[in-house]
Design a protein around this motif. Structure first.
Motif, short mmCIF file in Angstrom:
data_model
loop_
_atom_site.label_atom_id
_atom_site.label_comp_id
_atom_site.label_asym_id
_atom_site.label_seq_id
_atom_site.Cartn_x
_atom_site.Cartn_y
_atom_site.Cartn_z
N SER A 142 83.59 -38.74 56.24
CA SER A 142 82.69 -37.70 56.70
C SER A 142 81.68 -37.32 55.61
O SER A 142 80.54 -37.02 55.91
CB SER A 142 83.46 -36.46 57.18
N ASN A 158 77.72 -37.57 56.02
CA ASN A 158 76.84 -36.44 55.70
C ASN A 158 75.78 -36.85 54.70
O ASN A 158 74.62 -36.43 54.80
CB ASN A 158 77.64 -35.26 55.17
N GLU A 196 73.21 -38.90 56.57
CA GLU A 196 72.38 -38.05 57.41
C GLU A 196 71.40 -37.25 56.56
O GLU A 196 70.23 -37.10 56.93
CB GLU A 196 73.25 -37.12 58.25
#
Length: 78
Positions: free
Chosen positions: A5, A9, A12
């Motif tokens: 994750s 992140n 992104e």
């Protein structure tokens, strides 16, 4: 799982930053003043070069991160 994750992140965030810098370049090009001298042209060129170098660095970082993530995913699949 936290690593995955975190990596997503990071990707992104980097993609958002790439888009922001790209938009900044577009706006700069669209709104630049007319140059009236070699000095003004040189200044314009320096600004564009700085902005495009930043964009190139971000894109390169994204490609490296994507490659590492892909290699990591391949190892985990084995």
């Amino acid at each position: 799982m936290e690593h995955d994750s975190g990596s997503q992140n990071d990707c992104e965030g980097r993609a958002k930053e790439i888009q922001e810098v790209f938009s900044e370049i577009q706006l700069f090009v669209q709104t630049h003043p007319t140059v009236h001298s070699p000095e003004e042209l040189e200044e314009f060129e320096k600004k564009i070069e700085q902005k495009t170098k930043r964009l190139a660095g971000l894109i390169t970082g994204q490609v490296i991160q994507d490659s590492l993530a892909s290699e990591e995913m391949q190892r985990e699949a084995l």
